[in-house]
Design an enzyme around this catalytic site. Structure first.
Site, PDB file in Angstrom:
ATOM      1  N   HIS A   1       0.833  -1.211   0.000  1.00 39.38           N
ATOM      2  CA  HIS A   1       0.000   0.000   0.000  1.00 39.38           C
ATOM      3  C   HIS A   1       0.865   1.257   0.000  1.00 39.38           C
ATOM      4  O   HIS A   1       1.251   1.779   1.053  1.00 39.38           O
ATOM      5  CB  HIS A   1      -0.918  -0.008   1.222  1.00 39.38           C
ATOM      6  CG  HIS A   1      -2.025   0.985   1.136  1.00 39.38           C
ATOM      7  ND1 HIS A   1      -3.322   0.681   1.468  1.00 39.38           N
ATOM      8  CD2 HIS A   1      -2.053   2.275   0.736  1.00 39.38           C
ATOM      9  CE1 HIS A   1      -4.086   1.744   1.276  1.00 39.38           C
ATOM     10  NE2 HIS A   1      -3.326   2.720   0.839  1.00 39.38           N
TER      11      HIS A   1
ATOM     12  N   ASP B   1       0.807   2.496   3.816  1.00 40.98           N
ATOM     13  CA  ASP B   1      -0.030   3.605   3.306  1.00 40.98           C
ATOM     14  C   ASP B   1       0.817   4.881   3.184  1.00 40.98           C
ATOM     15  O   ASP B   1       0.386   5.978   3.552  1.00 40.98           O
ATOM     16  CB  ASP B   1      -1.255   3.854   4.198  1.00 40.98           C
ATOM     17  CG  ASP B   1      -2.285   4.742   3.502  1.00 40.98           C
ATOM     18  OD1 ASP B   1      -2.121   5.052   2.312  1.00 40.98           O
ATOM     19  OD2 ASP B   1      -3.272   5.130   4.168  1.00 40.98           O
TER      20      ASP B   1
HETATM   21  O1  DOR Z   1      -4.358   9.255   4.555  1.00 43.46           O
HETATM   22  C1  DOR Z   1      -4.561   8.882   3.415  1.00 43.46           C
HETATM   23  N1  DOR Z   1      -3.911   9.408   2.374  1.00 43.46           N
HETATM   24  N2  DOR Z   1      -5.486   7.946   3.223  1.00 43.46           N
HETATM   25  C2  DOR Z   1      -5.875   7.588   1.992  1.00 43.46           C
HETATM   26  O2  DOR Z   1      -6.710   6.739   1.886  1.00 43.46           O
HETATM   27  C3  DOR Z   1      -5.325   8.272   0.808  1.00 43.46           C
HETATM   28  C4  DOR Z   1      -4.003   8.816   1.086  1.00 43.46           C
HETATM   29  C5  DOR Z   1      -3.502   9.776   0.032  1.00 43.46           C
HETATM   30  O3  DOR Z   1      -3.583   9.458  -1.157  1.00 43.46           O
HETATM   31  O4  DOR Z   1      -2.987  10.818   0.400  1.00 43.46           O
END
Ligand code: DOR
Length: 427
Positions: free
Chosen positions: A59, A304
């Site tokens: 991710h 993430d």
């Molecule tokens: O915190 C986040 N940033 N959550 C997401 O789902 C998208 C991501 C982003 O693309 O900045």
């Protein structure tokens, strides 16, 4: 081309370590033995450091194309290599979105040119991530999409999600879901709880996540689809996933390092380096996430990694974009605050960063064995540093972990037998 790693320590069962030499030939692990004397073109002295299978991050937001001021394929993959990652999976919330064969192909060409590690691209579930019209999942699957996701936004209607799952299942591809029911968000920018009240900021209820997961596991059951939940953040979500697994539904899930290591109480002031989606939740949620990881409800850890510029983060929670970076801090943080504190074992942590994500996405990586791709991460478990965002290879400096003392530093990363990162002090 043959490369020989000498004096490496590999992890054996029950956290025992064992000295080994590793011979790499033509990008593959040719031999692992206690002593190898064969000729090699290059010999690397691992100085008794640990060697693990290359880490996999399922991710990651690389931002290119369209967001090159935040990150590029080049800077993002360099950051990944520095963090010990040999494979990352790239999220499709770019501009343009890889929502048809042509754009996916362009993304693949750019990754091939600029990435220093392996990048596997997701394609989107819906055109333009708008949640309305489905992409041509069959065509995208045949064109190299790893799986399908609208990450960054939840798919709002059950009908769209069901049809996506049916088509993904027919192509034996997972649907990977950012779970967020917009009707339950109420303009929130931080977890709805004690801290949102104290800072007088609009809160995001836990229900906005868990309700959509509950819907989706039933859809996945009906469609016979592999359904993967991104960045699980609440105790109710963990419970729903646990129940779904018990019911035999093919559901898998990931959790981020920040949701494992922090909770809402870490947010002392209105500092958007603590703003991400889903948000840092309560202490009870944080505990449920670790419990879920330990009992197998949650399958692995993913960062993430979501770079944004410092200027974008300045205005605070109400206006700044959601997201924090994670590639260069994940392993040291997890090693220091989960393994060193004896909450998990090193063997478990390495599994969650290697073989578990590999198995979830049926990737032939994440293992240290003869015949496998020579993807390796060499880590100095004794080295201690203070995390400094100004040293990041990533363009994103948006981290809540700046200034944290950590131990266990990746010092070299090898992908397909090629050294893609080597710490300066490492010769
Ligand atoms: O915190 C986040 N940033 N959550 C997401 O789902 C998208 C991501 C982003 O693309 O900045």
């Amino acid at each position: 081309m043959r490369t020989l790693l000498k004096n490496a320590r590999q992890l054996r069962y029950e956290n025992e370590t064992e000295y080994c030499n590793i011979l790499i030939e033509e990008g593959k692990i040719k031999e692992i033995a206690s002593d190898i004397h064969e000729h090699a073109d290059d010999i690397i002295d691992c100085k008794n450091q640990m060697v693990f299978p290359g880490f996999i991050d399922a991710h990651v937001h690389l931002r290119e194309p369209g967001g090159e001021h935040k990150e590029t394929i080049k800077t993002g993959t360099k950051a990944a290599a520095r963090g010990g990652f040999s494979t990352v999976c790239a999220m499709p919330n770019t501009n343009p979105v890889p929502d048809h064969k042509g754009t996916l192909h362009e993304h693949l060409v750019n990754m091939d040119q600029d990435a220093c590690i392996r990048v596997l691209p997701y394609a989107s579930i819906t055109k333009g991530l708008r949640g309305e019209e489905l992409t041509n999942i069959t065509e995208l699957a045949q064109s190299g999409a790893l799986a399908f996701t609208d990450d960054g936004v939840g798919v709002q209607t059950a009908d769209v999600m069901l049809r996506a799952m049916e088509e993904a299942a027919a192509n034996e591809k997972p649907v990977v879901a950012h779970c967020e029911d917009n009707s339950l968000v109420y303009g929130g920018v931080i977890h709805q709880g004690q801290v949102s009240e104290r800072l007088d900021l609009p809160g995001i209820p836990s229900l906005s996540e868990s309700v959509q997961i509950a819907r989706d596991v039933l859809l996945a059951e009906a469609a016979g689809c592999h359904y993967h939940v991104c960045h699980v953040s609440t105790k109710e979500s963990v419970r729903v996933i646990r129940d779904a697994k018990r019911a035999g539904i093919h559901v898998t899930a990931e959790v981020t390092p920040h949701h494992l290591l922090l909770n809402e109480q870490a947010v002392k002031v209105d500092d958007a380096n603590f703003k991400m989606n889903p948000p840092l939740r309560s202490k009870a949620d944080q505990k449920a996430l670790l419990d879920g990881l330990l009992d197998g409800t949650i399958d692995f850890i993913a960062t993430d990694h979501a770079p944004h510029t410092e200027a974008e983060k300045v205005p605070g929670f109400r206006q700044a974009p959601f997201g924090i970076v994670g590639l260069e801090t994940a392993f040291p943080l997890l090693y220091t605050y989960l393994v060193q504190t004896e909450k998990v074992t090193l063997e478990q942590l390495i599994g969650w960063l290697t073989v578990k994500p590999a198995n979830t996405f049926r990737l032939p990586y994440g293992v240290l064995q003869e015949g496998a791709a020579a993807d390796l991460t060499i880590v100095n478990l004794d080295k201690t540093i203070v995390l400094d965002k100004n040293t990041f290879y990533s363009k994103g400096k948006n981290t809540p972990f700046h200034g944290w003392r950590v131990q266990g530093i990746p010092e070299a990363t090898i992908v397909d037998g090629k050294i893609v990162y080597k710490e300066d002090s490492y010769d």
